[in-house]
Design a protein around this motif. Structure first.
Motif, short mmCIF file in Angstrom:
data_model
loop_
_atom_site.label_atom_id
_atom_site.label_comp_id
_atom_site.label_asym_id
_atom_site.label_seq_id
_atom_site.Cartn_x
_atom_site.Cartn_y
_atom_site.Cartn_z
N TYR A 246 0.86 -1.22 -0.07
CA TYR A 246 0.12 0.18 -0.03
C TYR A 246 0.83 1.27 0.24
O TYR A 246 0.69 2.09 -0.82
N CYS A 247 1.87 1.41 0.94
CA CYS A 247 2.39 2.67 1.24
C CYS A 247 3.53 2.86 0.15
O CYS A 247 3.64 4.15 -0.30
N SER A 248 4.06 1.84 -0.62
CA SER A 248 4.86 2.00 -1.90
C SER A 248 4.20 2.06 -3.33
O SER A 248 4.99 1.93 -4.12
N TRP A 249 3.10 1.38 -3.27
CA TRP A 249 2.38 0.72 -4.67
C TRP A 249 1.26 1.41 -4.89
O TRP A 249 0.81 1.64 -6.23
N VAL A 250 0.51 1.94 -3.80
CA VAL A 250 -0.85 2.22 -3.96
C VAL A 250 -1.24 3.83 -3.46
O VAL A 250 -1.83 4.77 -4.27
N CYS A 251 -1.04 3.95 -2.43
CA CYS A 251 -1.16 5.20 -1.69
C CYS A 251 -1.01 6.60 -2.25
O CYS A 251 0.35 6.76 -2.92
N GLY A 252 -1.81 7.52 -2.59
CA GLY A 252 -1.44 8.68 -3.09
C GLY A 252 -0.31 9.64 -2.39
O GLY A 252 0.54 10.50 -3.01
N CYS A 253 -0.57 9.49 -0.70
CA CYS A 253 0.52 10.29 -0.15
C CYS A 253 1.73 9.82 -0.35
O CYS A 253 2.74 10.46 -0.37
N GLY A 254 1.96 8.37 -0.32
CA GLY A 254 3.22 7.89 -0.74
C GLY A 254 3.53 7.97 -2.00
O GLY A 254 4.86 8.52 -2.16
N ALA A 255 2.71 8.24 -3.17
CA ALA A 255 3.01 8.63 -4.38
C ALA A 255 3.74 10.00 -4.46
O ALA A 255 4.76 10.08 -5.04
N LEU A 256 3.20 10.80 -3.66
CA LEU A 256 3.71 12.27 -3.59
C LEU A 256 5.13 12.30 -3.16
O LEU A 256 6.04 12.97 -3.46
N ALA A 257 5.15 11.63 -2.06
CA ALA A 257 6.36 11.57 -1.38
C ALA A 257 7.71 10.80 -1.92
O ALA A 257 9.07 11.27 -1.80
N GLU A 258 7.32 9.77 -2.83
CA GLU A 258 8.25 8.93 -3.78
C GLU A 258 8.63 9.80 -4.82
O GLU A 258 9.95 9.71 -5.34
N THR A 259 7.86 10.71 -5.44
CA THR A 259 8.05 11.31 -6.57
C THR A 259 8.46 12.88 -6.28
O THR A 259 9.79 13.11 -6.54
N LEU A 260 7.58 13.48 -6.00
CA LEU A 260 8.06 14.99 -5.90
C LEU A 260 8.99 15.08 -4.45
O LEU A 260 9.92 15.83 -4.39
N GLY A 261 8.85 14.13 -3.51
CA GLY A 261 9.80 14.36 -2.54
C GLY A 261 11.07 13.46 -2.50
O GLY A 261 11.88 13.54 -1.61
N ASP A 262 11.50 12.82 -3.52
CA ASP A 262 12.79 12.13 -3.78
C ASP A 262 13.59 12.94 -3.41
O ASP A 262 14.63 12.28 -2.75
#
Length: 438
Positions: A246-262
């Protein structure tokens, strides 16, 4: 004659490409500010497409050197760059992002020009004019998509990173943006299928459940989906794959953190004090939302005769303090100062639930081959969840932490292949995993 083999040590970004990309992004921000002041309402199509073209073109221009580069993680100069090491640029970006969230949540009238700029798209997707939440959803999705392109370019040699980034981009675009908009166009309740309790806490509140059921068969399915995903799918998936599903494959919060927040993942605090604060805070939020949900159902069951307005006040304060201030303003606005997973580490109740399963009842772990560790510290440096991965690797211990989101960056940046994400038998998972010797 220059030795071409030394080119791997050269910086990834060519100055020209970097400046062009940064200039386009800056121009897009300037266009957004101009649109917000009023012209966006008069020329919505012009400003909308102008911002979209500048953002995507700027991102692609900035990402081209990554696509062309020799395979390998390129974090050249990240610790000296004022934009990624809490310098003046980072503080400026943090204030800009925080200010946008504050205005969006509580003073949306100042964004009227930007909101009206989104009307053509909103009418196509939802058959109604845009509001400030549609603006937010559109900007959020664009950020995930464009920064996802950069992320894929940067980690293109890692199949795991590429696939999971495509996954979060897909779920954000489809499940968190297009499907809810399409449902509104069909005069159905707006529903985000990639979110469920306790992250989307109101989906199991009595009023929301009753409203969905009263809306018809689709509403009944939404309630059914939310209950199944919360109480059945979540335990099963977390048992088999850890919280990363969920946290690294589905969640929108995680999506923003992994991309914009990288670019900011290295800023996460790895201290023991931070870990203690993290555990207290994230589990306190889980207790808060659980009590709130229970009180609302108790009050609904007794027709409001027990608690009166108390349960409603609990829900309002939770929505304000956690749903708005923490997850939005602090959780995203503080990326350039505290790292990309501020909300996930310290506030997300979904992360707390998944973490408890992962820690005590799951097959997931990160195995380590301590004999190969050279103590370079890359794994700990780039862990966005503030885990001192190197300490585990040096001792050859498996990494089983409730906070780990399974992003796999620690294994990706390891130059020796010491770390490996595994889904093995639950028994003996705290014991060092002996890999087959070649």
């Amino acid at each position: 004659m220059q030795d071409k083999s030394l080119s791997i040590a050269e910086p990834v970004e060519s100055p020209i490409s970097q400046k062009i990309g940064a200039s386009m992004i800056a121009a897009a921000i300037l266009c957004a500010l101009i649109a917000a002041s009023g012209p966006g309402a008069a020329y919505p199509i012009l400003f909308f497409w102008g911002i979209i073209v500048l953002v995507f073109a700027g991102t692609i221009s900035y990402s081209i050197p990554y696509f062309k580069a020799i395979p390998g993680v390129k974090n050249n100069g990240v610790m000296q760059n004022p934009a990624t090491n809490r310098g003046a640029i980072a503080w400026g970006v943090a204030m800009l992002m925080t200010g946008f969230y504050i205005i969006l949540y509580w003073f949306p009238s100042y964004l009227e020009g930007l909101i009206r700029m989104m009307d053509p798209l909103s009418i196509i997707l939802r058959n109604t004019k845009a509001d400030h939440w549609f603006l937010y959803g559109a900007f959020y999705t664009i950020a995930v998509l464009v920064m996802g392109i950069k992320f894929i370019a940067k980690y293109k040699y890692s199949r795991y990173q590429v696939i999971r980034t495509i996954s979060v981009m897909f779920f954000q675009l489809g499940f968190a943006f297009l499907i809810p908009a399409f449902l509104m166009k069909l005069n159905q309740p707006e529903f985000y299928f990639s979110y469920f309790w306790p992250l989307k806490y109101s989906y199991i509140f009595p009023n929301d459940v009753n409203n969905l059921i009263q809306s018809g068969n689709i509403g009944v399915f939404m309630v059914f989906w939310g209950l199944v995903m919360t109480f059945i799918a979540t335990p099963i998936l977390t048992y088999n794959y850890g919280k990363r599903w969920y946290c690294s494959w589905v969640c929108g919060c995680g999506a923003l953190a992994e991309t914009l927040g990288d670019p900011y993942r290295q800023l996460s605090d790895k201290s023991l004090k931070s870990w203690k604060i993290e555990r207290w805070m994230v589990h306190s939020v889980l207790v808060f939302v659980t009590i709130t949900t229970a009180l609302l159902w108790l009050n609904s069951w007794k027709n409001g005769t027990i608690l009166g307005d108390a349960s409603g006040l609990f829900a309002q304060w939770y929505g304000f303090l956690i749903g708005s201030v923490f997850s939005g303003v602090i959780g995203t606005g503080f990326y350039p100062i505290m790292g990309s997973r501020v909300w996930c580490r310290f506030g997300c109740p979904m992360a707390a639930v998944l973490g408890l399963f992962q820690r005590f009842k799951s097959k997931f772990r990160i195995t380590t081959n301590g004999a190969q560790c050279i103590s370079c510290g890359n794994c700990s440096t780039y862990c966005e969840m503030g885990i001192d991965v190197r300490a585990y690797a040096q001792k050859g211990e498996n990494i089983i932490r409730s906070s780990c989101v399974g992003c796999g960056i620690c294994a990706t940046v390891c130059p020796r292949g010491v770390l490996k994400l595994e889904n093995l038998a639950e028994e003996g998972r705290f014991e060092p995993y002996k890999r087959d010797e070649l």
